[in-house]
Design a protein around this motif. Structure first.
Motif, PDB file in Angstrom:
ATOM      1  N   LEU A  11       4.266  19.625 -34.075  1.00 12.63           N
ATOM      2  CA  LEU A  11       3.979  19.134 -35.425  1.00 12.63           C
ATOM      3  C   LEU A  11       3.169  17.851 -35.341  1.00 12.63           C
ATOM      4  O   LEU A  11       3.494  16.947 -34.565  1.00 12.63           O
ATOM      5  CB  LEU A  11       5.294  18.870 -36.157  1.00 12.63           C
ATOM      6  CG  LEU A  11       5.213  18.264 -37.564  1.00 12.63           C
ATOM      7  CD1 LEU A  11       4.525  19.229 -38.514  1.00 12.63           C
ATOM      8  CD2 LEU A  11       6.603  17.910 -38.050  1.00 12.63           C
ATOM      9  N   VAL A  12       2.115  17.773 -36.144  1.00  8.40           N
ATOM     10  CA  VAL A  12       1.258  16.594 -36.151  1.00  8.40           C
ATOM     11  C   VAL A  12       0.809  16.334 -37.582  1.00  8.40           C
ATOM     12  O   VAL A  12       0.669  17.274 -38.380  1.00  8.40           O
ATOM     13  CB  VAL A  12       0.055  16.783 -35.210  1.00  8.40           C
ATOM     14  CG1 VAL A  12      -0.837  17.922 -35.681  1.00  8.40           C
ATOM     15  CG2 VAL A  12      -0.741  15.502 -35.041  1.00  8.40           C
ATOM     16  N   GLN A  13       0.583  15.073 -37.896  1.00  8.98           N
ATOM     17  CA  GLN A  13       0.087  14.723 -39.223  1.00  8.98           C
ATOM     18  C   GLN A  13      -1.416  14.953 -39.318  1.00  8.98           C
ATOM     19  O   GLN A  13      -2.124  14.882 -38.305  1.00  8.98           O
ATOM     20  CB  GLN A  13       0.413  13.264 -39.535  1.00  8.98           C
ATOM     21  CG  GLN A  13       1.881  13.008 -39.799  1.00  8.98           C
ATOM     22  CD  GLN A  13       2.133  11.603 -40.315  1.00  8.98           C
ATOM     23  OE1 GLN A  13       1.365  10.683 -40.043  1.00  8.98           O
ATOM     24  NE2 GLN A  13       3.210  11.437 -41.070  1.00  8.98           N
ATOM     25  N   ALA A  40      -3.592  32.166 -37.974  1.00  5.33           N
ATOM     26  CA  ALA A  40      -2.879  31.527 -39.072  1.00  5.33           C
ATOM     27  C   ALA A  40      -2.088  32.584 -39.844  1.00  5.33           C
ATOM     28  O   ALA A  40      -2.411  33.777 -39.771  1.00  5.33           O
ATOM     29  CB  ALA A  40      -3.866  30.828 -40.002  1.00  5.33           C
ATOM     30  N   PRO A  41      -1.077  32.177 -40.577  1.00  3.43           N
ATOM     31  CA  PRO A  41      -0.271  33.134 -41.338  1.00  3.43           C
ATOM     32  C   PRO A  41      -1.132  33.970 -42.284  1.00  3.43           C
ATOM     33  O   PRO A  41      -1.936  33.432 -43.044  1.00  3.43           O
ATOM     34  CB  PRO A  41       0.689  32.238 -42.119  1.00  3.43           C
ATOM     35  CG  PRO A  41       0.802  30.998 -41.305  1.00  3.43           C
ATOM     36  CD  PRO A  41      -0.549  30.797 -40.690  1.00  3.43           C
ATOM     37  N   GLY A  42      -0.986  35.276 -42.187  1.00  2.00           N
ATOM     38  CA  GLY A  42      -1.712  36.178 -43.059  1.00  2.00           C
ATOM     39  C   GLY A  42      -3.163  36.396 -42.696  1.00  2.00           C
ATOM     40  O   GLY A  42      -3.896  37.048 -43.437  1.00  2.00           O
ATOM     41  N   SER A  84      -8.806  15.022 -35.225  1.00  2.00           N
ATOM     42  CA  SER A  84      -9.041  15.145 -36.672  1.00  2.00           C
ATOM     43  C   SER A  84      -8.467  16.436 -37.232  1.00  2.00           C
ATOM     44  O   SER A  84      -9.128  17.164 -37.980  1.00  2.00           O
ATOM     45  CB  SER A  84     -10.547  15.071 -36.962  1.00  2.00           C
ATOM     46  OG  SER A  84     -11.096  13.862 -36.475  1.00  2.00           O
ATOM     47  N   LEU A  85      -7.234  16.712 -36.871  1.00  2.00           N
ATOM     48  CA  LEU A  85      -6.602  17.957 -37.312  1.00  2.00           C
ATOM     49  C   LEU A  85      -6.345  17.928 -38.813  1.00  2.00           C
ATOM     50  O   LEU A  85      -6.060  16.877 -39.394  1.00  2.00           O
ATOM     51  CB  LEU A  85      -5.303  18.170 -36.556  1.00  2.00           C
ATOM     52  CG  LEU A  85      -5.483  18.566 -35.081  1.00  2.00           C
ATOM     53  CD1 LEU A  85      -4.204  18.323 -34.297  1.00  2.00           C
ATOM     54  CD2 LEU A  85      -5.894  20.025 -34.981  1.00  2.00           C
ATOM     55  N   ASN A  86      -6.451  19.101 -39.418  1.00  2.00           N
ATOM     56  CA  ASN A  86      -6.154  19.236 -40.846  1.00  2.00           C
ATOM     57  C   ASN A  86      -5.279  20.461 -41.060  1.00  2.00           C
ATOM     58  O   ASN A  86      -5.011  21.225 -40.122  1.00  2.00           O
ATOM     59  CB  ASN A  86      -7.447  19.306 -41.660  1.00  2.00           C
ATOM     60  CG  ASN A  86      -8.348  20.442 -41.236  1.00  2.00           C
ATOM     61  OD1 ASN A  86      -7.951  21.608 -41.314  1.00  2.00           O
ATOM     62  ND2 ASN A  86      -9.546  20.127 -40.783  1.00  2.00           N
ATOM     63  N   SER A  87      -4.867  20.662 -42.286  1.00  2.00           N
ATOM     64  CA  SER A  87      -3.904  21.733 -42.575  1.00  2.00           C
ATOM     65  C   SER A  87      -4.457  23.110 -42.242  1.00  2.00           C
ATOM     66  O   SER A  87      -3.688  24.029 -41.937  1.00  2.00           O
ATOM     67  CB  SER A  87      -3.502  21.677 -44.044  1.00  2.00           C
ATOM     68  OG  SER A  87      -4.638  21.809 -44.878  1.00  2.00           O
ATOM     69  N   GLU A  88      -5.763  23.268 -42.283  1.00  2.00           N
ATOM     70  CA  GLU A  88      -6.362  24.565 -41.955  1.00  2.00           C
ATOM     71  C   GLU A  88      -6.274  24.896 -40.469  1.00  2.00           C
ATOM     72  O   GLU A  88      -6.552  26.023 -40.065  1.00  2.00           O
ATOM     73  CB  GLU A  88      -7.821  24.603 -42.416  1.00  2.00           C
ATOM     74  CG  GLU A  88      -7.966  24.540 -43.933  1.00  2.00           C
ATOM     75  CD  GLU A  88      -9.403  24.673 -44.388  1.00  2.00           C
ATOM     76  OE1 GLU A  88      -9.623  24.844 -45.602  1.00  2.00           O
ATOM     77  OE2 GLU A  88     -10.313  24.587 -43.541  1.00  2.00           O
ATOM     78  N   ASP A  89      -5.908  23.916 -39.662  1.00  2.00           N
ATOM     79  CA  ASP A  89      -5.730  24.155 -38.224  1.00  2.00           C
ATOM     80  C   ASP A  89      -4.321  24.661 -37.906  1.00  2.00           C
ATOM     81  O   ASP A  89      -4.041  24.993 -36.749  1.00  2.00           O
ATOM     82  CB  ASP A  89      -6.000  22.872 -37.446  1.00  2.00           C
ATOM     83  CG  ASP A  89      -7.442  22.401 -37.587  1.00  2.00           C
ATOM     84  OD1 ASP A  89      -7.648  21.201 -37.807  1.00  2.00           O
ATOM     85  OD2 ASP A  89      -8.346  23.255 -37.493  1.00  2.00           O
ATOM     86  N   THR A 123       1.531  22.912 -36.189  1.00  4.95           N
ATOM     87  CA  THR A 123       1.685  22.712 -37.623  1.00  4.95           C
ATOM     88  C   THR A 123       1.122  21.345 -37.980  1.00  4.95           C
ATOM     89  O   THR A 123       1.561  20.334 -37.423  1.00  4.95           O
ATOM     90  CB  THR A 123       3.161  22.792 -38.045  1.00  4.95           C
ATOM     91  OG1 THR A 123       3.691  24.064 -37.658  1.00  4.95           O
ATOM     92  CG2 THR A 123       3.294  22.634 -39.555  1.00  4.95           C
ATOM     93  N   VAL A 124       0.170  21.332 -38.884  1.00  8.61           N
ATOM     94  CA  VAL A 124      -0.438  20.084 -39.324  1.00  8.61           C
ATOM     95  C   VAL A 124       0.070  19.784 -40.731  1.00  8.61           C
ATOM     96  O   VAL A 124      -0.151  20.561 -41.662  1.00  8.61           O
ATOM     97  CB  VAL A 124      -1.970  20.164 -39.323  1.00  8.61           C
ATOM     98  CG1 VAL A 124      -2.568  18.823 -39.731  1.00  8.61           C
ATOM     99  CG2 VAL A 124      -2.481  20.582 -37.949  1.00  8.61           C
ATOM    100  N   SER A 125       0.758  18.664 -40.858  1.00  8.08           N
ATOM    101  CA  SER A 125       1.320  18.286 -42.157  1.00  8.08           C
ATOM    102  C   SER A 125       0.377  17.335 -42.881  1.00  8.08           C
ATOM    103  O   SER A 125      -0.231  16.468 -42.266  1.00  8.08           O
ATOM    104  CB  SER A 125       2.685  17.627 -41.961  1.00  8.08           C
ATOM    105  OG  SER A 125       2.549  16.426 -41.229  1.00  8.08           O
ATOM    106  N   SER A 126       0.284  17.516 -44.184  1.00  7.74           N
ATOM    107  CA  SER A 126      -0.622  16.667 -44.972  1.00  7.74           C
ATOM    108  C   SER A 126       0.113  15.492 -45.583  1.00  7.74           C
ATOM    109  O   SER A 126       1.322  15.396 -45.520  1.00  7.74           O
ATOM    110  CB  SER A 126      -1.277  17.491 -46.070  1.00  7.74           C
ATOM    111  OG  SER A 126      -0.297  18.121 -46.862  1.00  7.74           O
TER     112      SER A 126
END
Length: 126
Positions: A11-13, A40-42, A84-89, A123-126
């Motif tokens: 898990l990372v922000q 990614a899911p789906g 520079s991770l984001n939720s789409e990662d 998991t990238v948390s926003s």
């Protein structure tokens, strides 16, 4: 039996960084291409980045400028530095190795077309 063992997920922000590692085990003589894919899911599994034994690299557009793939041929290990991770990662990341030559008993060389790791969740948390 050649296996790929991944590590470094978690898990990372958003905006943070992670580094994935994937080590191939076995009596390996050579591996042509190693790389990372994600699912990614789906969604379908997609390429992230691959690197050949000679150092040729291919990145997905989504990875360019943020991710860096590297490889240690002596250790049969591939790495993925992700910045520079984001939720789409957010996805399960899979290590992949293509065209593997393994040395078996009595000097027999066995060729694998493709081997996959078990996957590691990021998991990238926003």
């Amino acid at each position: 039996q050649v296996q790929l063992v991944e590590s470094g997920g978690g898990l990372v922000q958003a905006g943070g960084s992670l580094r994935l590692s994937c080590a191939a085990s076995g009596s390996i003589l050579s591996i042509n291409v190693m790389g990372w894919y994600r699912q990614a899911p789906g969604k379908q599994r997609e390429l992230v980045a691959v690197i050949s034994s000679g150092g040729s690299i291919n990145y997905a557009d989504s990875a360019k400028g943020r991710f860096t793939i590297s490889r240690d041929n002596a250790k049969n290990t591939v790495y993925l530095q992700m910045n520079s991770l984001n939720s789409e990662d957010t996805a399960v990341y899979y290590c992949n190795a293509n065209d593997i030559i393994e040395l078996r008993t009595r000097g027999i060389r066995y060729r694998y077309f493709e081997v996959w790791g078990q996957g590691t969740l990021i998991t990238v948390s926003s």
